[in-house]
Motif scaffolding. Structure first.
Motif, PDB file in Angstrom:
ATOM      1  N   ASP A 192     -46.543 -57.236 -39.808  1.00 30.29           N
ATOM      2  CA  ASP A 192     -47.383 -57.220 -40.394  1.00 30.29           C
ATOM      3  C   ASP A 192     -48.815 -57.442 -39.893  1.00 30.29           C
ATOM      4  O   ASP A 192     -49.701 -57.055 -39.877  1.00 30.29           O
ATOM      5  CB  ASP A 192     -47.413 -58.280 -41.782  1.00 30.29           C
ATOM      6  CG  ASP A 192     -46.459 -57.833 -42.760  1.00 30.29           C
ATOM      7  OD1 ASP A 192     -46.352 -56.796 -42.916  1.00 30.29           O
ATOM      8  OD2 ASP A 192     -46.149 -58.884 -43.695  1.00 30.29           O
ATOM      9  N   ALA A 195     -49.873 -54.394 -37.889  1.00 28.60           N
ATOM     10  CA  ALA A 195     -50.678 -53.593 -38.871  1.00 28.60           C
ATOM     11  C   ALA A 195     -52.154 -54.300 -39.078  1.00 28.60           C
ATOM     12  O   ALA A 195     -53.143 -53.443 -38.930  1.00 28.60           O
ATOM     13  CB  ALA A 195     -50.095 -53.553 -40.344  1.00 28.60           C
ATOM     14  N   SER A 196     -52.309 -55.582 -39.180  1.00 30.58           N
ATOM     15  CA  SER A 196     -53.582 -56.146 -39.120  1.00 30.58           C
ATOM     16  C   SER A 196     -54.408 -55.788 -37.891  1.00 30.58           C
ATOM     17  O   SER A 196     -55.409 -55.664 -38.293  1.00 30.58           O
ATOM     18  CB  SER A 196     -53.179 -57.486 -39.450  1.00 30.58           C
ATOM     19  OG  SER A 196     -52.514 -57.892 -40.371  1.00 30.58           O
ATOM     20  N   HIS A 200     -54.364 -50.797 -40.644  1.00 28.65           N
ATOM     21  CA  HIS A 200     -53.750 -49.972 -41.566  1.00 28.65           C
ATOM     22  C   HIS A 200     -52.204 -50.291 -41.758  1.00 28.65           C
ATOM     23  O   HIS A 200     -51.560 -51.059 -40.896  1.00 28.65           O
ATOM     24  CB  HIS A 200     -53.963 -48.527 -41.505  1.00 28.65           C
ATOM     25  CG  HIS A 200     -53.382 -47.930 -40.037  1.00 28.65           C
ATOM     26  ND1 HIS A 200     -52.077 -47.641 -39.970  1.00 28.65           N
ATOM     27  CD2 HIS A 200     -54.014 -47.799 -38.698  1.00 28.65           C
ATOM     28  CE1 HIS A 200     -51.914 -47.356 -38.559  1.00 28.65           C
ATOM     29  NE2 HIS A 200     -53.062 -47.527 -37.803  1.00 28.65           N
ATOM     30  N   GLU A 201     -51.504 -50.116 -42.963  1.00 27.40           N
ATOM     31  CA  GLU A 201     -50.249 -50.040 -43.097  1.00 27.40           C
ATOM     32  C   GLU A 201     -49.168 -49.176 -42.095  1.00 27.40           C
ATOM     33  O   GLU A 201     -49.913 -48.047 -41.632  1.00 27.40           O
ATOM     34  CB  GLU A 201     -49.881 -49.692 -44.670  1.00 27.40           C
ATOM     35  CG  GLU A 201     -50.294 -50.592 -45.701  1.00 27.40           C
ATOM     36  CD  GLU A 201     -49.876 -50.296 -46.797  1.00 27.40           C
ATOM     37  OE1 GLU A 201     -49.569 -49.203 -47.131  1.00 27.40           O
ATOM     38  OE2 GLU A 201     -50.080 -51.045 -47.844  1.00 27.40           O
ATOM     39  N   LEU A 202     -48.226 -49.609 -41.829  1.00 31.94           N
ATOM     40  CA  LEU A 202     -47.017 -49.031 -41.057  1.00 31.94           C
ATOM     41  C   LEU A 202     -46.050 -48.620 -41.769  1.00 31.94           C
ATOM     42  O   LEU A 202     -45.364 -49.577 -42.291  1.00 31.94           O
ATOM     43  CB  LEU A 202     -47.002 -49.878 -39.815  1.00 31.94           C
ATOM     44  CG  LEU A 202     -48.143 -50.099 -38.844  1.00 31.94           C
ATOM     45  CD1 LEU A 202     -47.655 -51.353 -37.640  1.00 31.94           C
ATOM     46  CD2 LEU A 202     -48.840 -49.016 -38.336  1.00 31.94           C
ATOM     47  N   GLU A 207     -45.112 -44.889 -36.249  1.00 32.92           N
ATOM     48  CA  GLU A 207     -46.352 -45.292 -36.559  1.00 32.92           C
ATOM     49  C   GLU A 207     -46.542 -46.796 -35.908  1.00 32.92           C
ATOM     50  O   GLU A 207     -47.627 -47.295 -35.398  1.00 32.92           O
ATOM     51  CB  GLU A 207     -46.772 -45.641 -38.179  1.00 32.92           C
ATOM     52  CG  GLU A 207     -46.833 -44.422 -38.951  1.00 32.92           C
ATOM     53  CD  GLU A 207     -46.797 -44.410 -40.364  1.00 32.92           C
ATOM     54  OE1 GLU A 207     -46.826 -45.813 -40.853  1.00 32.92           O
ATOM     55  OE2 GLU A 207     -47.319 -43.584 -41.101  1.00 32.92           O
ATOM     56  N   ALA A 211     -49.131 -47.653 -32.981  1.00 31.94           N
ATOM     57  CA  ALA A 211     -50.057 -49.088 -33.137  1.00 31.94           C
ATOM     58  C   ALA A 211     -49.972 -49.838 -31.812  1.00 31.94           C
ATOM     59  O   ALA A 211     -50.969 -50.101 -31.032  1.00 31.94           O
ATOM     60  CB  ALA A 211     -49.513 -49.601 -34.470  1.00 31.94           C
ATOM     61  N   LYS A 333     -42.115 -52.027 -45.358  1.00 31.92           N
ATOM     62  CA  LYS A 333     -43.343 -51.642 -44.641  1.00 31.92           C
ATOM     63  C   LYS A 333     -44.126 -52.768 -44.281  1.00 31.92           C
ATOM     64  O   LYS A 333     -44.096 -53.860 -44.761  1.00 31.92           O
ATOM     65  CB  LYS A 333     -44.184 -50.840 -45.802  1.00 31.92           C
ATOM     66  CG  LYS A 333     -44.986 -51.480 -46.980  1.00 31.92           C
ATOM     67  CD  LYS A 333     -45.719 -50.866 -47.733  1.00 31.92           C
ATOM     68  CE  LYS A 333     -46.435 -51.442 -49.027  1.00 31.92           C
ATOM     69  NZ  LYS A 333     -47.149 -50.459 -49.591  1.00 31.92           N
ATOM     70  N   ALA A 334     -44.967 -52.518 -43.317  1.00 31.43           N
ATOM     71  CA  ALA A 334     -46.116 -53.399 -42.666  1.00 31.43           C
ATOM     72  C   ALA A 334     -47.211 -53.312 -43.378  1.00 31.43           C
ATOM     73  O   ALA A 334     -47.869 -52.361 -43.439  1.00 31.43           O
ATOM     74  CB  ALA A 334     -45.979 -53.293 -41.148  1.00 31.43           C
ATOM     75  N   THR A 335     -47.781 -54.502 -43.797  1.00 29.56           N
ATOM     76  CA  THR A 335     -49.155 -54.309 -44.602  1.00 29.56           C
ATOM     77  C   THR A 335     -50.170 -55.101 -43.743  1.00 29.56           C
ATOM     78  O   THR A 335     -49.832 -56.100 -43.018  1.00 29.56           O
ATOM     79  CB  THR A 335     -49.006 -55.055 -46.014  1.00 29.56           C
ATOM     80  OG1 THR A 335     -48.527 -56.508 -45.867  1.00 29.56           O
ATOM     81  CG2 THR A 335     -47.849 -54.212 -46.840  1.00 29.56           C
ATOM     82  N   VAL A 336     -51.347 -54.890 -43.986  1.00 32.80           N
ATOM     83  CA  VAL A 336     -52.456 -55.468 -43.531  1.00 32.80           C
ATOM     84  C   VAL A 336     -52.969 -57.048 -43.968  1.00 32.80           C
ATOM     85  O   VAL A 336     -53.019 -57.088 -45.425  1.00 32.80           O
ATOM     86  CB  VAL A 336     -53.875 -54.738 -43.310  1.00 32.80           C
ATOM     87  CG1 VAL A 336     -55.001 -55.742 -42.906  1.00 32.80           C
ATOM     88  CG2 VAL A 336     -53.453 -53.447 -42.760  1.00 32.80           C
TER      89      VAL A 336
END
Length: 338
Positions: A192, A195-196, A200-202, A207, A211, A333-336
């Motif tokens: 996370d 992603a931040s 954007h999400e990964l 991805e 990143a 999933k990785a979120t911001v």
């Protein structure tokens, strides 16, 4: 062996309560209580010391709290810098089923003089130990006179001039700033946080690698990313190494990331590469494969323990390298976040 100096800008008194369960708003009974000095950099240093690596842990400690050091494991690795204020207290409640609740106190702010002395003490340790790494871990306290977070620029620049690589393990705005500053060699975000950093999400391993490479283009050398149930991945400009280890049981996740980082640092530069680099006046070559498997193994061991204190590596789970598949879909999933 890698010589490491750690700085914990905001050390903490950790109180851990072990309870059958926790009911919010009610009286709860603990069947066991642990209390000891802690903090992310100190956790890294203690774990490296247990593995017989040369290490020094710099701790700014409130003048009224130095008595706490008498009950701190491995006091010989501590380098104490007395500062104003009291040490903060973090409280953890670990339930029998493994659920963990944390209440963490904000960091105590620094005076300009105190922060200057902390920087000088840390650099003295880097120089005296001919350190391969300076690792700054944990919260970044604010300065009393400005209200802004501590400025690490001078510390990082002078440590690198002394031949040390710089590792940073923090979160939030501080990670976002320093992770793209070009002033550090290594960061250790979770998915996370990564992603931040890129905004954007990964969703896939590819991805995540992209990143990490985006950050490397800003001057970073290695992104060491924990992926939760998918293990961890080490990303450099021309390598991506993926590994995982399974914990026998999950009791307490606090401190697992510190054990993971310690394991990685213990192997990322071989003794031969370190010696050759010093002789040639260049940074030694990194070896992420052995480092990542050791990090995953120690991290999995840490979550199976009730506190952040590791006493032996005998029961550390074996980690395995995994074939890097860019199309692999992350289990989470990785979120911001910021």
């Amino acid at each position: 062996m890698n010589a490491v100096v750690t700085l914990t800008p905001a050390p903490v008194l950790d109180r851990t309560y072990l309870a059958e369960d926790l009911t919010v708003g009610k009286v709860n009974r603990a069947y066991e209580v642990h209390e000891y000095m802690s903090g992310k950099g100190l956790n890294v240093a203690r774990t490296l010391h247990l593995a017989k690596h040369p290490v020094s842990a710099v701790l700014p400690i409130g003048m009224q709290d130095q008595y706490l050091l008498f009950s701190t494991p491995f006091p010989q690795i501590l380098r104490i810098m007395p500062v104003q204020g009291r040490v903060r207290v973090n409280t953890t409640v670990v339930e029998r089923g493994g659920r963990t609740t944390n209440i963490n106190q904000q960091a105590i702010p620094f005076t300009q003089e105190d922060w200057h002395n902390v920087v000088e003490t840390t650099l003295e340790q880097v120089s005296d130990m001919n350190a391969d790494w300076l690792v700054v871990s944990g919260m970044h306290p604010k300065m009393i006179d400005t209200g802004l977070p501590i400025d690490l620029s001078e510390l990082f620049a002078r440590a690198r001039e002394l031949g040390a690589r710089v590792g940073l393990d923090t979160s939030g705005p501080e990670l976002k700033h320093w992770g793209r500053s070009g002033e550090v060699n290594l960061i250790k975000p979770n998915a996370d946080e990564l992603a931040s950093l890129v905004g954007h999400e990964l969703h896939t391993l590819g991805e995540v690698i992209d990143a990490g490479r985006e950050l490397i283009e800003t001057g970073l050398e290695i992104a060491l990313v924990s992926l939760g149930p998918d293990g961890a991945i080490a990303i450099t400009a021309d390598e991506a190494v993926w590994a995982s280890a399974v914990a026998p049981e999950v009791i307490n996740t606090t401190g697992a990331g510190d054990a993971f980082l310690a394991g990685f640092l213990s192997q990322v530069v071989s003794p031969e590469a370190s010696t050759a680099g010093r002789e040639n006046g260049t940074l030694p070559k990194l070896s992420p494969e052995a480092a990542l498997t050791t990090g995953c193994s120690w991290g999995a061991l840490a979550v199976s323990l009730p506190t952040t204190l590791i006493s032996s590596f005998g029961d550390a789970p074996k980690a395995v390298l995994r074939e890097v598949d860019p199309s692999y879909t992350l289990l989470e999933k990785a979120t911001v976040r910021y």
